[in-house]
Scaffold this active site. Structure first.
Site, PDB file in Angstrom:
ATOM      1  N   ARG A  96       9.697   7.711 -10.800  1.00 17.69           N
ATOM      2  CA  ARG A  96      10.389   7.513  -9.519  1.00 17.69           C
ATOM      3  C   ARG A  96      11.682   6.708  -9.685  1.00 17.69           C
ATOM      4  O   ARG A  96      12.625   6.890  -8.939  1.00 17.69           O
ATOM      5  CB  ARG A  96       9.426   6.809  -8.555  1.00 17.69           C
ATOM      6  CG  ARG A  96       9.938   6.617  -7.150  1.00 17.69           C
ATOM      7  CD  ARG A  96       8.865   6.011  -6.256  1.00 17.69           C
ATOM      8  NE  ARG A  96       7.866   6.990  -5.863  1.00 17.69           N
ATOM      9  CZ  ARG A  96       6.571   6.932  -6.199  1.00 17.69           C
ATOM     10  NH1 ARG A  96       6.110   5.964  -6.943  1.00 17.69           N
ATOM     11  NH2 ARG A  96       5.735   7.860  -5.797  1.00 17.69           N
ATOM     12  N   TYR A  97      11.699   5.809 -10.638  1.00 23.70           N
ATOM     13  CA  TYR A  97      12.856   4.953 -10.898  1.00 23.70           C
ATOM     14  C   TYR A  97      13.358   5.219 -12.314  1.00 23.70           C
ATOM     15  O   TYR A  97      12.572   5.549 -13.208  1.00 23.70           O
ATOM     16  CB  TYR A  97      12.472   3.475 -10.766  1.00 23.70           C
ATOM     17  CG  TYR A  97      11.853   3.114  -9.445  1.00 23.70           C
ATOM     18  CD1 TYR A  97      12.638   2.909  -8.318  1.00 23.70           C
ATOM     19  CD2 TYR A  97      10.474   2.953  -9.324  1.00 23.70           C
ATOM     20  CE1 TYR A  97      12.076   2.568  -7.109  1.00 23.70           C
ATOM     21  CE2 TYR A  97       9.898   2.618  -8.114  1.00 23.70           C
ATOM     22  CZ  TYR A  97      10.694   2.420  -7.004  1.00 23.70           C
ATOM     23  OH  TYR A  97      10.125   2.089  -5.810  1.00 23.70           O
ATOM     24  N   ARG A 100      11.585   3.101 -15.507  1.00 16.70           N
ATOM     25  CA  ARG A 100      10.148   2.891 -15.627  1.00 16.70           C
ATOM     26  C   ARG A 100       9.375   4.091 -15.103  1.00 16.70           C
ATOM     27  O   ARG A 100       9.868   4.842 -14.250  1.00 16.70           O
ATOM     28  CB  ARG A 100       9.714   1.630 -14.889  1.00 16.70           C
ATOM     29  CG  ARG A 100      10.084   1.577 -13.417  1.00 16.70           C
ATOM     30  CD  ARG A 100      10.195   0.117 -12.987  1.00 16.70           C
ATOM     31  NE  ARG A 100      10.501  -0.059 -11.576  1.00 16.70           N
ATOM     32  CZ  ARG A 100      11.743  -0.052 -11.084  1.00 16.70           C
ATOM     33  NH1 ARG A 100      12.777   0.188 -11.876  1.00 16.70           N
ATOM     34  NH2 ARG A 100      11.953  -0.251  -9.795  1.00 16.70           N
ATOM     35  N   CYS A 109     -12.215   3.323 -10.302  1.00 13.06           N
ATOM     36  CA  CYS A 109     -11.976   1.902 -10.064  1.00 13.06           C
ATOM     37  C   CYS A 109     -13.313   1.166 -10.042  1.00 13.06           C
ATOM     38  O   CYS A 109     -14.369   1.772  -9.807  1.00 13.06           O
ATOM     39  CB  CYS A 109     -11.280   1.678  -8.727  1.00 13.06           C
ATOM     40  SG  CYS A 109      -9.643   2.422  -8.592  1.00 13.06           S
ATOM     41  N   CYS A 113     -10.962   0.456  -2.388  1.00 15.59           N
ATOM     42  CA  CYS A 113     -10.402  -0.190  -1.201  1.00 15.59           C
ATOM     43  C   CYS A 113     -10.315   0.835  -0.074  1.00 15.59           C
ATOM     44  O   CYS A 113      -9.928   1.984  -0.289  1.00 15.59           O
ATOM     45  CB  CYS A 113      -9.015  -0.743  -1.514  1.00 15.59           C
ATOM     46  SG  CYS A 113      -8.976  -1.860  -2.921  1.00 15.59           S
ATOM     47  N   CYS A 116      -6.753   2.476   0.418  1.00 18.20           N
ATOM     48  CA  CYS A 116      -6.090   2.943  -0.797  1.00 18.20           C
ATOM     49  C   CYS A 116      -5.184   4.143  -0.529  1.00 18.20           C
ATOM     50  O   CYS A 116      -5.594   5.121   0.101  1.00 18.20           O
ATOM     51  CB  CYS A 116      -7.126   3.325  -1.844  1.00 18.20           C
ATOM     52  SG  CYS A 116      -6.422   3.947  -3.387  1.00 18.20           S
ATOM     53  N   ARG A 118      -4.191   6.136  -2.788  1.00 21.35           N
ATOM     54  CA  ARG A 118      -4.608   7.240  -3.663  1.00 21.35           C
ATOM     55  C   ARG A 118      -6.067   7.620  -3.412  1.00 21.35           C
ATOM     56  O   ARG A 118      -6.727   8.173  -4.283  1.00 21.35           O
ATOM     57  CB  ARG A 118      -4.405   6.852  -5.135  1.00 21.35           C
ATOM     58  CG  ARG A 118      -2.944   6.702  -5.532  1.00 21.35           C
ATOM     59  CD  ARG A 118      -2.758   6.747  -7.046  1.00 21.35           C
ATOM     60  NE  ARG A 118      -1.342   6.599  -7.365  1.00 21.35           N
ATOM     61  CZ  ARG A 118      -0.817   5.561  -8.017  1.00 21.35           C
ATOM     62  NH1 ARG A 118      -1.595   4.592  -8.448  1.00 21.35           N
ATOM     63  NH2 ARG A 118       0.476   5.498  -8.255  1.00 21.35           N
ATOM     64  N   ASP A 279       0.391   1.667   3.535  1.00 20.30           N
ATOM     65  CA  ASP A 279       0.877   3.040   3.429  1.00 20.30           C
ATOM     66  C   ASP A 279       0.187   3.947   4.444  1.00 20.30           C
ATOM     67  O   ASP A 279      -0.892   3.638   4.965  1.00 20.30           O
ATOM     68  CB  ASP A 279       0.631   3.566   2.008  1.00 20.30           C
ATOM     69  CG  ASP A 279       1.456   2.829   0.967  1.00 20.30           C
ATOM     70  OD1 ASP A 279       2.672   2.692   1.179  1.00 20.30           O
ATOM     71  OD2 ASP A 279       0.883   2.382  -0.038  1.00 20.30           O
ATOM     72  N   ASP A 316       6.837   1.395   1.009  1.00 19.80           N
ATOM     73  CA  ASP A 316       7.027   2.583   0.177  1.00 19.80           C
ATOM     74  C   ASP A 316       7.437   3.725   1.097  1.00 19.80           C
ATOM     75  O   ASP A 316       6.695   4.105   2.007  1.00 19.80           O
ATOM     76  CB  ASP A 316       5.732   2.935  -0.560  1.00 19.80           C
ATOM     77  CG  ASP A 316       5.870   2.748  -2.061  1.00 19.80           C
ATOM     78  OD1 ASP A 316       6.859   3.269  -2.618  1.00 19.80           O
ATOM     79  OD2 ASP A 316       5.003   2.106  -2.662  1.00 19.80           O
ATOM     80  N   LYS A 323      10.204   2.110  -3.187  1.00 22.70           N
ATOM     81  CA  LYS A 323      10.030   0.917  -2.353  1.00 22.70           C
ATOM     82  C   LYS A 323      11.376   0.429  -1.828  1.00 22.70           C
ATOM     83  O   LYS A 323      12.384   0.521  -2.517  1.00 22.70           O
ATOM     84  CB  LYS A 323       9.390  -0.203  -3.164  1.00 22.70           C
ATOM     85  CG  LYS A 323       7.989   0.080  -3.659  1.00 22.70           C
ATOM     86  CD  LYS A 323       7.467  -1.099  -4.458  1.00 22.70           C
ATOM     87  CE  LYS A 323       6.104  -0.773  -5.049  1.00 22.70           C
ATOM     88  NZ  LYS A 323       6.183   0.296  -6.068  1.00 22.70           N
TER      89      LYS A 323
END
Length: 365
Positions: A96-97, A100, A109, A113, A116, A118, A279, A316, A323
């Site tokens: 995305r950037y 990185r 996981c 959460c 989440c 994702r 999100d 985001d 972001k």
């Protein structure tokens, strides 16, 4: 005594197990079973022990215990709310950037959460990890892009890997000349701190690249003695840590609660880094605040807490656009003239301090 009630040292994964522990009502089980069909559940013993079953508003429970409210989907909510897929040139990589990439190694996981972003991509029924072929293709992509200075291991949670496998991944990445930083995003030190043993800490350190660990925690009660020992094991080994948190309704959406968390991070030698606006993930509207609420909380923290305790409030942008800082703005432009109106205008700024008072900069004669 039932088998479920005896298993107090195992991760709770089914609504019936949560009910047996008194963490949900038996009357709610039919709705929660529907939630469980769609979204993964996992509550580790460390997290379960933090929940007050007598408090219907318990902030730890709101993060991890499923709710029938998750079945309500708003029109603007999306399966991929931050646009990972739009920026994924090969499986496992999000670019995305420019400098990185995200490297999504695993899709499991220690805990799941309820907010989440994702949540449609992780958990039972999904692939647990990249195939060997996809892993090699991802490494080849990173090698072919010399602008990539940092690789961020995410998922899922990369610390769900064994120390042996994690060490192999770290070594493979460090062998790429232009990769200088490997950042690991994790909840494991909070959710399953016993995984942060000597072997795991050793696996995190690698010659040729600097390791950073970004811890996800949202409430100061998550910073337990066991979690703090896990943080110290990594930091004492020379691994710097930063934090990321999500602003969540009923969890940390007031200045006192959020401030206590940020101070807790700093006391643990973890630098507050990102505070995310929630999100637009499916079924998460009951946990989202408004952007205006987040801005006001950040305005309240500014000046009342040490600068070490100030995260950057970010949102985001849906669609994969990255972001953007979303904190309050303290500056506005004011034009002024000195005497003769034909003289060039001097630009001055109106600056609002943390008490709400307005000042001009430069202050003038």
């Amino acid at each position: 005594m039932s088998r479920i009630s005896l298993q107090r040292d195992t991760t709770l994964r089914e609504p019936a197990e949560l009910a047996a522990r008194g963490l949900v009502s038996v009357a709610d089980l039919p709705a929660l079973e529907k939630v469980a069909v769609r979204y993964a559940i996992a509550v580790t013993p460390e997290i379960a022990a933090l929940i007050d079953p007598d408090d219907p508003l318990d902030p730890i429970a709101r993060q991890y215990i499923p709710s029938a409210e998750e079945l309500a989907v708003r029109p603007n909510e999306k399966p991929d709310p931050i646009g990972d897929e739009a920026r994924s040139p090969v499986s496992g990589i999000v670019h995305r950037y420019p400098d990185r990439v995200l490297f999504k190694l695993v899709h499991v996981c220690a805990v799941y959460c309820r907010f989440c972003f994702r949540r449609e991509m992780v958990g039972p029924g999904k692939a647990t990890a990249l195939s060997e072929g996809a892993y090699e293709n991802a490494l080849a992509y990173i090698r072919a892009h010399p602008e990539v200075w940092e690789v961020i291991l995410t998922g899922g949670d990369p610390l769900m890997l064994s120390p042996r496998r994690l060490s192999e991944v770290m070594t493979d990445l460090a062998r790429i000349d232009h990769v200088k930083v490997i950042r690991i995003h994790t909840r494991v030190p909070v959710a399953e701190p016993q995984r942060i043993n000597d072997k795991m800490v050793a696996a995190l350190k690698v010659n040729g690249a600097t390791t950073w660990v970004a811890l996800h925690a949202n409430h100061v009660r998550e910073l337990t003695p066991n979690a703090r020992a896990a943080f110290a094991a990594m930091i004492d080994a020379g691994i710097p840590m930063v934090s990321q948190s999500v602003l969540l309704r009923g969890v940390n959406d007031d200045p006192d609660t959020l401030g206590a968390l940020m101070r807790g991070f700093v006391e643990c030698r973890i630098k507050p880094y990102y505070l995310h606006h929630g999100d637009l993930a499916l079924g998460t509207s009951h946990l989202r605040t408004t952007l205006a609420q987040g801005q006001e909380i950040m305005r309240t923290l500014r000046g009342r807490l040490s600068g070490l305790c100030q995260p950057e409030f970010v949102v985001d942008i849906p669609g994969g656009h990255g972001k953007s800082p979303a904190g309050p703005n303290y500056l506005s432009v004011e034009k002024s003239f000195s005497g003769d109106r034909e003289q060039a205008a001097e630009t001055r700024y109106r600056i609002v301090d943390y008490c709400g008072d307005v000042h001009l900069y430069p202050p003038g004669p």
